[in-house]
Scaffold this active site. Structure first.
Site, PDB file in Angstrom:
ATOM      1  N   SER A 151     -59.866  -7.773   6.103  1.00 11.26           N
ATOM      2  CA  SER A 151     -59.029  -8.429   7.112  1.00 11.26           C
ATOM      3  C   SER A 151     -59.331  -7.972   8.532  1.00 11.26           C
ATOM      4  CB  SER A 151     -57.547  -8.185   6.797  1.00 11.26           C
ATOM      5  OG  SER A 151     -57.290  -6.800   6.622  1.00 11.26           O
TER       6      SER A 151
ATOM      7  N   HIS B 240     -52.929  -4.668  12.427  1.00  4.58           N
ATOM      8  CA  HIS B 240     -54.292  -5.203  12.507  1.00  4.58           C
ATOM      9  C   HIS B 240     -54.636  -5.535  13.955  1.00  4.58           C
ATOM     10  CE1 HIS B 240     -54.082  -5.501   8.161  1.00  4.58           C
ATOM     11  NE2 HIS B 240     -55.344  -5.907   8.122  1.00  4.58           N
TER      12      HIS B 240
END
Length: 311
Positions: free
Chosen positions: A49, A293
């Site tokens: 990711s 993230h």
């Protein structure tokens, strides 16, 4: 002696010549840098990711959450790659290099190494973080465990207690730790990663392979995370050290298997999920990104690190 008017013209001419010389030098430097990084004929981006740019618009590839602004896309555009193939996928573990990836019993991605061809001449790989988790969520289950622990024990070290087996030792009358599960999982990932790198070289023997590390998700000191992220502040140094150990494993494994390690932690330092200027989003993202993230700025910083490693 120069007269004032003639002296003024002389200075202007000297300044102009200096500017031309500086411009020529900069142009030469730029040309040299570009010459050192020729446009790849076929660039393939592999990874999880963080490589996919999960949550950063625009998204594609279903549950892989692949962004058209992830660092792979930015690098391909900067280098003017002849062909670009992006098979990055959220929640990918190292085994996703050679096996199909499933989520909730649904196939979400083919084996990523299938994208490699003999003409592939550039490969970036960002992988390993999800191998810290035991479920299909990968690193997501570690984050969930740490957040849940902070709810019931915000002043302690609930996350470290779970993974580092924290316990009260009556004989020494002190809090002690045992075997570190996350450290063990990092060690277990090393041979798997080495095998994946060897397979990449075999399938794309002319490719330059870059193993991209993880950015500064959290700071070394948890004090800045108070009231900002749902983590116990005393757990933050443990998580920081764990991510450092993961990056160290990636770096040494890259060196031992013909790959170039790309440090993205240093250039993103000070822009972690607890900072005032976040390039890594927290539990409640302020910019589009999956929690903990990189946002679009973070992906750009990672792309810059990759490009710097190619020079």
């Amino acid at each position: 002696m120069l007269r004032p008017a003639r002296k003024s013209r002389h200075l202007r001419n000297s300044t102009a010549l200096a500017a031309v010389a500086l411009g020529a030098a900069l142009a030469l430097t730029s040309t040299t840098a570009q010459a050192a990084t020729p446009a790849p004929k076929h660039y393939v981006a592999l990874g999880d990711s963080y490589a996919a740019g999960a949550g950063v618009p625009g998204q594609s590839a279903g549950l892989c959450l692949r962004s058209d602004r992830n660092y792979g896309h930015l690098v391909a555009a900067a280098l003017k790659a002849g062909a670009y193939t992006d098979v990055t996928c959220s929640a990918a573990k190292i085994k996703a290099m050679t096996q199909p990836q499933y989520d909730l019993f649904l196939k979400v991605n083919d084996p990523q190494l299938d994208a490699l061809t003999p003409d592939t001449d550039l490969v970036t790989l960002g992988i390993g973080g999800n191998d810290l988790g035991t479920s299909d969520l990968g690193i997501g289950d570690v984050i969930a465990t740490c957040v849940a622990g902070a709810v019931v024990n915000p002043l302690g070290t609930p996350c470290q207690d779970v993974y580092n087996h924290g316990h009260w030792d009556w004989s020494s009358w002190s809090w002690q730790y045992g075997e570190d599960d996350l450290a063990d999982r990092i060690d277990a990932a090393r041979p798997q990663l080495a095998d994946a790198l060897r397979r990449i070289h075999a399938k794309a023997p002319r490719a330059k392979v870059l193993l991209v590390g993880y950015p500064s998700v959290l700071p070394a000191d948890g004090s800045s995370c108070v009231l900002r992220q749902p983590l116990a502040p005393r757990d933050v140094p443990y998580l920081y050290r764990t991510l450092g150990a993961l990056n160290a494993m990636l770096e040494s494994t890259a060196a031992a298997n013909g790959a170039v390690y790309v440090d993205t932690r240093t250039p993103t330092a000070g822009h972690d999920a607890c900072s005032d200027d976040r390039w890594i989003e927290g539990a409640l993202p302020g910019s589009p990104a999956v929690p903990f993230h990189p946002n679009a700025t973070g992906e750009k910083a990672m792309a810059d690190a990759v490009l710097a490693a190619l020079r």
